[in-house]
Design a protein around this motif. Structure first.
Motif, PDB file in Angstrom:
ATOM      1  N   TRP A  59      12.097   5.269   5.843  1.00  0.00           N
ATOM      2  CA  TRP A  59      13.208   4.325   5.716  1.00  0.00           C
ATOM      3  C   TRP A  59      13.818   4.096   7.084  1.00  0.00           C
ATOM      4  N   GLN A  60      14.260   2.878   7.330  1.00  0.00           N
ATOM      5  CA  GLN A  60      14.920   2.537   8.584  1.00  0.00           C
ATOM      6  C   GLN A  60      16.423   2.380   8.422  1.00  0.00           C
ATOM      7  N   THR A  61      16.868   2.352   7.178  1.00  0.00           N
ATOM      8  CA  THR A  61      18.295   2.233   6.886  1.00  0.00           C
ATOM      9  C   THR A  61      18.534   2.759   5.483  1.00  0.00           C
ATOM     10  N   ALA A  62      19.773   3.025   5.180  1.00  0.00           N
ATOM     11  CA  ALA A  62      20.172   3.442   3.837  1.00  0.00           C
ATOM     12  C   ALA A  62      21.649   3.125   3.666  1.00  0.00           C
ATOM     13  N   ILE A  63      22.037   2.974   2.416  1.00  0.00           N
ATOM     14  CA  ILE A  63      23.432   2.747   2.086  1.00  0.00           C
ATOM     15  C   ILE A  63      23.886   3.805   1.081  1.00  0.00           C
ATOM     16  N   SER A  64      25.173   3.891   0.902  1.00  0.00           N
ATOM     17  CA  SER A  64      25.764   4.605  -0.219  1.00  0.00           C
ATOM     18  C   SER A  64      26.786   3.665  -0.835  1.00  0.00           C
ATOM     19  N   LEU A  65      26.772   3.578  -2.150  1.00  0.00           N
ATOM     20  CA  LEU A  65      27.718   2.731  -2.869  1.00  0.00           C
ATOM     21  C   LEU A  65      28.846   3.602  -3.389  1.00  0.00           C
ATOM     22  N   VAL A  66      30.079   3.202  -3.102  1.00  0.00           N
ATOM     23  CA  VAL A  66      31.251   3.989  -3.478  1.00  0.00           C
ATOM     24  C   VAL A  66      32.222   3.082  -4.221  1.00  0.00           C
ATOM     25  N   LYS A  67      32.570   3.481  -5.439  1.00  0.00           N
ATOM     26  CA  LYS A  67      33.540   2.699  -6.207  1.00  0.00           C
ATOM     27  C   LYS A  67      34.924   2.799  -5.587  1.00  0.00           C
ATOM     28  N   TRP A  89      20.070  -2.861  -7.665  1.00  0.00           N
ATOM     29  CA  TRP A  89      20.738  -2.277  -6.495  1.00  0.00           C
ATOM     30  C   TRP A  89      20.458  -3.159  -5.286  1.00  0.00           C
ATOM     31  N   PRO A  90      21.398  -3.292  -4.352  1.00  0.00           N
ATOM     32  CA  PRO A  90      21.173  -4.181  -3.215  1.00  0.00           C
ATOM     33  C   PRO A  90      20.150  -3.634  -2.205  1.00  0.00           C
ATOM     34  N   GLU A  91      20.093  -2.301  -2.053  1.00  0.00           N
ATOM     35  CA  GLU A  91      19.193  -1.634  -1.103  1.00  0.00           C
ATOM     36  C   GLU A  91      19.028  -0.193  -1.555  1.00  0.00           C
ATOM     37  N   PRO A  92      18.061   0.515  -1.002  1.00  0.00           N
ATOM     38  CA  PRO A  92      17.944   1.942  -1.313  1.00  0.00           C
ATOM     39  C   PRO A  92      19.203   2.700  -0.898  1.00  0.00           C
ATOM     40  N   GLU A  93      19.601   3.617  -1.775  1.00  0.00           N
ATOM     41  CA  GLU A  93      20.873   4.326  -1.618  1.00  0.00           C
ATOM     42  C   GLU A  93      20.660   5.830  -1.517  1.00  0.00           C
ATOM     43  N   ILE A  94      21.573   6.481  -0.835  1.00  0.00           N
ATOM     44  CA  ILE A  94      21.720   7.927  -0.879  1.00  0.00           C
ATOM     45  C   ILE A  94      22.965   8.183  -1.719  1.00  0.00           C
ATOM     46  N   GLY A  95      22.786   8.904  -2.840  1.00  0.00           N
ATOM     47  CA  GLY A  95      23.901   9.116  -3.743  1.00  0.00           C
ATOM     48  C   GLY A  95      24.110  10.582  -4.052  1.00  0.00           C
ATOM     49  N   TRP A  96      25.319  10.914  -4.500  1.00  0.00           N
ATOM     50  CA  TRP A  96      25.670  12.298  -4.810  1.00  0.00           C
ATOM     51  C   TRP A  96      26.652  12.340  -5.958  1.00  0.00           C
ATOM     52  N   ASP A  97      26.415  13.282  -6.868  1.00  0.00           N
ATOM     53  CA  ASP A  97      27.314  13.580  -7.981  1.00  0.00           C
ATOM     54  C   ASP A  97      27.459  15.095  -8.027  1.00  0.00           C
ATOM     55  N   LEU A  98      28.666  15.595  -7.821  1.00  0.00           N
ATOM     56  CA  LEU A  98      28.893  17.036  -7.894  1.00  0.00           C
ATOM     57  C   LEU A  98      29.480  17.410  -9.246  1.00  0.00           C
ATOM     58  N   PHE A  99      28.994  18.518  -9.788  1.00  0.00           N
ATOM     59  CA  PHE A  99      29.472  19.008 -11.071  1.00  0.00           C
ATOM     60  C   PHE A  99      30.773  19.798 -10.876  1.00  0.00           C
ATOM     61  N   GLU A 100      31.500  19.971 -11.961  1.00  0.00           N
ATOM     62  CA  GLU A 100      32.790  20.654 -11.954  1.00  0.00           C
ATOM     63  C   GLU A 100      32.719  22.006 -11.238  1.00  0.00           C
ATOM     64  N   GLY A 101      33.690  22.233 -10.362  1.00  0.00           N
ATOM     65  CA  GLY A 101      33.798  23.500  -9.675  1.00  0.00           C
ATOM     66  C   GLY A 101      33.034  23.583  -8.367  1.00  0.00           C
ATOM     67  N   HIS A 102      32.331  22.522  -7.998  1.00  0.00           N
ATOM     68  CA  HIS A 102      31.517  22.557  -6.781  1.00  0.00           C
ATOM     69  C   HIS A 102      32.026  21.607  -5.697  1.00  0.00           C
ATOM     70  N   GLU A 103      33.130  20.935  -5.962  1.00  0.00           N
ATOM     71  CA  GLU A 103      33.708  20.024  -4.994  1.00  0.00           C
ATOM     72  C   GLU A 103      34.429  20.810  -3.904  1.00  0.00           C
ATOM     73  N   GLY A 104      34.591  20.183  -2.750  1.00  0.00           N
ATOM     74  CA  GLY A 104      35.365  20.776  -1.674  1.00  0.00           C
ATOM     75  C   GLY A 104      34.669  21.885  -0.902  1.00  0.00           C
ATOM     76  N   LYS A 105      33.388  22.049  -1.081  1.00  0.00           N
ATOM     77  CA  LYS A 105      32.641  23.110  -0.407  1.00  0.00           C
ATOM     78  C   LYS A 105      31.618  22.568   0.592  1.00  0.00           C
ATOM     79  N   GLY A 106      31.545  21.249   0.715  1.00  0.00           N
ATOM     80  CA  GLY A 106      30.592  20.639   1.628  1.00  0.00           C
ATOM     81  C   GLY A 106      29.189  20.485   1.061  1.00  0.00           C
ATOM     82  N   TYR A 107      28.996  20.780  -0.229  1.00  0.00           N
ATOM     83  CA  TYR A 107      27.665  20.704  -0.827  1.00  0.00           C
ATOM     84  C   TYR A 107      27.113  19.273  -0.850  1.00  0.00           C
ATOM     85  N   ALA A 108      27.963  18.304  -1.172  1.00  0.00           N
ATOM     86  CA  ALA A 108      27.491  16.914  -1.241  1.00  0.00           C
ATOM     87  C   ALA A 108      26.987  16.460   0.124  1.00  0.00           C
TER      88      ALA A 108
END
Length: 178
Positions: free
Chosen positions: A121-129, A85-104
């Protein structure tokens, strides 16, 4: 020991073997296409073991996200920095039925506050395909901005989203780490 974080609607807790069935269902689905899936049950087991092991190897990791007031596991959110990984990341994966509610967004903000306030930490990234518009919207809602691309040997080209640093964020405070 893996800390438990709480937000208004969510509990972020240590992943455990009892999480395998919802974890395997997520990785068997098309929802996992942006994060290394779909996978069979054996591959899903290895991913869960990696998530648990990341805490031991790095001292931080991703939490299982449960919705308060029920037994619904909403996903996996937190801090991630495996080899390659290029740097420490903040990542999220939502399971079926939990999208669109602001949980991520809610869970990722708690994870970022933990990274800044507790881990320093002084910085963080998120990687998005490319093509993962929902994930890009979460990063944007968190105040992250596009910061180039990274080519990963397995995942290919991913967009880097740079989060504002600790001095530029409003969330935080130790009450989140109850």
């Amino acid at each position: 020991m893996i800390p438990t974080l709480e937000t208004e609607r969510l509990v972020l807790r240590a992943p455990e073997m009892g999480d395998f069935e919802p974890f395997a269902a997520f990785y068997a689905s098309e929802r996992s296409k942006f994060v290394g899936g779909p996978l069979n049950r054996e591959g899903s087991w290895r991913m869960l073991a990696m998530e648990i092991g990341h805490w031991t190897l790095a001292g931080f990791g991703r939490w299982i996200v449960d919705v308060k007031g029920g037994d619904k596991t909403a996903g996996l959110v937190g801090l991630f920095a495996p080899e390659g990984w290029p740097e420490p990341e903040i990542g999220w994966d939502l399971f079926e039925g939990h999208e669109g509610k602001g949980y991520a967004t809610e869970a990722a903000l708690a994870a970022r506050a933990y990274a800044y306030d507790v881990l320093g930490w002084q910085t963080a990234i998120s990687l998005v395909k490319p093509g993962n518009a929902a994930s890009a919207r979460v990063a944007e809602r968190m105040g992250a901005r596009p910061d180039g691309d990274f080519v990963h040997e397995r995942h290919g080209t991913v967009h880097i989203w740079r989060h504002p640093g600790p001095a530029d964020t409003a969330e935080g405070g130790m009450e989140a780490y109850a």
